[in-house]
Design a protein around this motif. Structure first.
Motif, PDB file in Angstrom:
ATOM      1  N   ARG A  80       1.016  -1.475   0.126  1.00 31.68           N
ATOM      2  CA  ARG A  80      -0.135   0.317   0.097  1.00 31.68           C
ATOM      3  C   ARG A  80       0.884   1.060   0.086  1.00 31.68           C
ATOM      4  N   ASP A  81       1.769   1.056   0.955  1.00 32.08           N
ATOM      5  CA  ASP A  81       3.192   2.364   0.792  1.00 32.08           C
ATOM      6  C   ASP A  81       3.486   2.971  -0.439  1.00 32.08           C
ATOM      7  N   VAL A  82       4.395   1.286  -0.874  1.00 33.01           N
ATOM      8  CA  VAL A  82       4.512   1.256  -2.249  1.00 33.01           C
ATOM      9  C   VAL A  82       3.475   2.165  -3.581  1.00 33.01           C
ATOM     10  N   PHE A  83       3.083   2.080  -3.816  1.00 40.65           N
ATOM     11  CA  PHE A  83       1.751   1.850  -4.490  1.00 40.65           C
ATOM     12  C   PHE A  83       0.718   2.039  -4.684  1.00 40.65           C
ATOM     13  N   GLN A  84      -0.251   2.879  -4.185  1.00 39.36           N
ATOM     14  CA  GLN A  84      -1.216   3.653  -3.736  1.00 39.36           C
ATOM     15  C   GLN A  84      -0.693   4.766  -3.770  1.00 39.36           C
ATOM     16  N   ARG A  85       0.720   5.218  -3.155  1.00 39.24           N
ATOM     17  CA  ARG A  85       1.485   6.441  -3.386  1.00 39.24           C
ATOM     18  C   ARG A  85       1.791   6.591  -4.752  1.00 39.24           C
ATOM     19  N   ALA A  86       1.927   5.823  -5.732  1.00 42.66           N
ATOM     20  CA  ALA A  86       2.857   5.521  -6.755  1.00 42.66           C
ATOM     21  C   ALA A  86       1.484   6.881  -7.951  1.00 42.66           C
ATOM     22  N   THR A  87       2.364   7.211  -8.806  1.00 42.04           N
ATOM     23  CA  THR A  87       1.772   7.916  -9.786  1.00 42.04           C
ATOM     24  C   THR A  87       0.937   6.780 -10.646  1.00 42.04           C
ATOM     25  N   ALA A  88      -0.212   7.484 -11.956  1.00 45.46           N
ATOM     26  CA  ALA A  88      -1.807   6.616 -12.568  1.00 45.46           C
ATOM     27  C   ALA A  88      -0.248   5.620 -12.791  1.00 45.46           C
ATOM     28  N   ALA A  89       0.919   5.934 -13.727  1.00 41.27           N
ATOM     29  CA  ALA A  89       1.314   5.346 -14.278  1.00 41.27           C
ATOM     30  C   ALA A  89       2.087   4.212 -13.568  1.00 41.27           C
ATOM     31  N   LEU A  90       2.376   3.791 -12.384  1.00 43.63           N
ATOM     32  CA  LEU A  90       2.340   2.659 -12.002  1.00 43.63           C
ATOM     33  C   LEU A  90       1.653   1.654 -12.346  1.00 43.63           C
ATOM     34  N   CYS A  91       2.130   0.520 -11.439  1.00 39.31           N
ATOM     35  CA  CYS A  91       0.486  -0.342 -12.423  1.00 39.31           C
ATOM     36  C   CYS A  91      -1.024   0.066 -12.838  1.00 39.31           C
ATOM     37  N   ASN A  92      -0.366   0.949 -14.036  1.00 42.48           N
ATOM     38  CA  ASN A  92      -1.897   1.304 -14.867  1.00 42.48           C
ATOM     39  C   ASN A  92      -2.712   1.365 -14.137  1.00 42.48           C
ATOM     40  N   ALA A  93      -3.002   2.661 -12.828  1.00 40.21           N
ATOM     41  CA  ALA A  93      -3.504   3.110 -11.750  1.00 40.21           C
ATOM     42  C   ALA A  93      -4.607   3.468 -12.777  1.00 40.21           C
ATOM     43  N   THR A  94      -6.439   3.723 -12.275  1.00 44.39           N
ATOM     44  CA  THR A  94      -7.239   4.518 -12.821  1.00 44.39           C
ATOM     45  C   THR A  94      -7.101   5.888 -11.417  1.00 44.39           C
ATOM     46  N   ASP A  95      -7.855   6.882 -12.065  1.00 44.78           N
ATOM     47  CA  ASP A  95      -7.683   8.142 -11.525  1.00 44.78           C
ATOM     48  C   ASP A  95      -8.064   7.767  -9.877  1.00 44.78           C
ATOM     49  N   ASP A  96      -9.348   7.344  -9.891  1.00 44.92           N
ATOM     50  CA  ASP A  96      -9.945   7.156  -8.820  1.00 44.92           C
ATOM     51  C   ASP A  96      -9.968   5.404  -8.164  1.00 44.92           C
ATOM     52  N   PHE A  97      -9.344   5.470  -7.088  1.00 46.15           N
ATOM     53  CA  PHE A  97      -9.515   4.393  -6.031  1.00 46.15           C
ATOM     54  C   PHE A  97     -10.651   3.532  -5.446  1.00 46.15           C
ATOM     55  N   ALA A  98     -11.942   4.585  -5.847  1.00 48.51           N
ATOM     56  CA  ALA A  98     -12.971   3.718  -4.928  1.00 48.51           C
ATOM     57  C   ALA A  98     -13.133   2.938  -5.476  1.00 48.51           C
ATOM     58  N   VAL A  99     -13.735   2.216  -3.722  1.00 46.04           N
ATOM     59  CA  VAL A  99     -13.733   0.738  -4.342  1.00 46.04           C
ATOM     60  C   VAL A  99     -15.051   0.299  -3.360  1.00 46.04           C
ATOM     61  N   SER A 100     -15.765  -0.771  -4.627  1.00 46.75           N
ATOM     62  CA  SER A 100     -16.871  -0.920  -4.355  1.00 46.75           C
ATOM     63  C   SER A 100     -17.050  -2.369  -3.665  1.00 46.75           C
ATOM     64  N   ASN A 101     -17.617  -3.690  -4.168  1.00 46.29           N
ATOM     65  CA  ASN A 101     -17.680  -4.876  -3.139  1.00 46.29           C
ATOM     66  C   ASN A 101     -16.857  -5.597  -4.304  1.00 46.29           C
ATOM     67  N   PRO A 102     -15.658  -5.612  -4.823  1.00 44.44           N
ATOM     68  CA  PRO A 102     -14.934  -6.402  -5.453  1.00 44.44           C
ATOM     69  C   PRO A 102     -15.281  -7.162  -6.275  1.00 44.44           C
ATOM     70  N   LEU A 103     -16.241  -7.887  -5.621  1.00 44.91           N
ATOM     71  CA  LEU A 103     -16.479  -9.714  -5.606  1.00 44.91           C
ATOM     72  C   LEU A 103     -17.788  -9.202  -6.763  1.00 44.91           C
ATOM     73  N   GLU A 104     -18.476  -8.791  -6.261  1.00 44.81           N
ATOM     74  CA  GLU A 104     -19.961  -8.091  -7.216  1.00 44.81           C
ATOM     75  C   GLU A 104     -19.693  -6.726  -8.698  1.00 44.81           C
ATOM     76  N   TRP A 105     -18.007  -6.648  -9.050  1.00 48.42           N
ATOM     77  CA  TRP A 105     -17.567  -5.375 -10.008  1.00 48.42           C
ATOM     78  C   TRP A 105     -18.010  -6.379 -11.355  1.00 48.42           C
ATOM     79  N   LYS A 106     -18.353  -6.334 -12.151  1.00 50.11           N
ATOM     80  CA  LYS A 106     -19.219  -7.317 -13.710  1.00 50.11           C
ATOM     81  C   LYS A 106     -17.858  -6.434 -14.399  1.00 50.11           C
ATOM     82  N   ILE A 107     -17.633  -7.724 -15.645  1.00 48.06           N
ATOM     83  CA  ILE A 107     -16.851  -7.378 -16.475  1.00 48.06           C
ATOM     84  C   ILE A 107     -17.339  -8.332 -18.253  1.00 48.06           C
ATOM     85  N   ALA A 108     -17.317  -7.324 -19.029  1.00 45.91           N
ATOM     86  CA  ALA A 108     -17.556  -7.478 -20.446  1.00 45.91           C
ATOM     87  C   ALA A 108     -17.015  -8.679 -20.708  1.00 45.91           C
TER      88      ALA A 108
END
Length: 266
Positions: A80-108
């Motif tokens: 968390r300290d290393v990657f959540q503080r990094a820029t969006a280029a690291l691990c291709n993070a999205t700009d928004d870290f808002a989290v819902s229930n990961p298991l309810e997340w839908k993928i097409a």
């Protein structure tokens, strides 16, 4: 789709290297005897010096063992300290870290397939899920750099999604679409060959406790900026000009960290 099935298993990298070498022994050279007249060394002194030089050049060969592994798990607090503080280029993070229930997340899953579908991560995980030790590192991470983690990753194999969607013959490209509109296209063979998974847990916790987000693509031997996050769609297509392999044009596409944790001398 039999061509796309891969056996994705956790593995431990280990190697050993036997090192051999010759040492050199040095002894203090005794004062040479002279003849007392000219100051020249006596024949006995010359012979003694030659014998000493010969002995100094000889030593028993030394042999040792070297080994390494990549099984030490990085705690989520450090991740968390290393990657959540990094820029969006690291691990291709999205700009928004808002989290819902990961298991309810839908993928097409769409594209050149016979059975396009949209499903919740929970449903997909119940059908096919793997857990394996994997490493995520920034492509520019220097030797002894901090931008590298090794984690116990749980996720849905990309190869399973190809099978479930019944990808058509000749498909060669996967395009991952993030919730913020980011798109990342890669060769299908590259992603499957590097055991690509859509992760939803890191070290037995939701991604929010470590790298952040709801899901993330993980692959072996790939720079972290290709680890796109919060995936909402995967397009499977056949392209006349498929994308290049990640890091193909980089001089150093990945720089794993190496450090000595323990050394023993008998």
């Amino acid at each position: 789709m039999q061509d796309y099935k891969r056996n994705i298993l956790a593995g431990t990298m280990a190697a050993s290297l036997v090192l051999g070498g010759a040492g050199t022994a040095f002894a203090e050279e005794p004062a040479q005897e002279t003849d007392g007249t000219t100051g020249a060394a006596t024949p006995a002194a010359v012979e003694s010096a030659a014998a000493s030089a010969s002995a100094a050049a000889e030593a028993d060969a030394a042999e040792g063992a070297f080994a390494y592994d990549q099984t030490t798990i990085t705690p989520n607090s450090i991740i968390r300290d290393v990657f959540q503080r990094a820029t969006a280029a690291l691990c291709n993070a999205t700009d928004d870290f808002a989290v819902s229930n990961p298991l309810e997340w839908k993928i097409a899953v769409s594209g050149d397939v016979d059975q396009a579908f949209t499903a919740a991560v929970d449903d997909l995980a119940s059908e096919s899920s793997v857990k394996q030790v994997m490493t995520c590192t920034c492509g520019g991470n220097p030797a002894d750099g901090a931008a590298i983690i090794t984690a116990d990753v749980k996720g849905i194999p990309v190869s399973y999604l190809l099978d479930r969607a019944e990808a058509r013959s000749g498909v060669n490209t996967l395009t991952f679409v993030s919730s913020d509109g980011t798109e990342l296209a890669m060769p299908l063979g590259y992603v499957v060959g590097r055991h690509g998974v859509i992760s939803y847990e890191i070290n037995d916790e939701d991604l929010s406790a470590s790298v952040g987000g709801n899901n993330q693509l993980w692959m072996t031997r790939t720079p972290a900026n290709y680890f796109i996050r919060d995936i909402v769609e995967i397009r499977i297509t056949s392209e006349a000009n498929p994308p290049a392999n990640p890091g193909e044009e980089m001089d150093f596409p990945n720089s794993p960290n190496v450090g000595i944790l323990k050394a023993e001398i008998d």
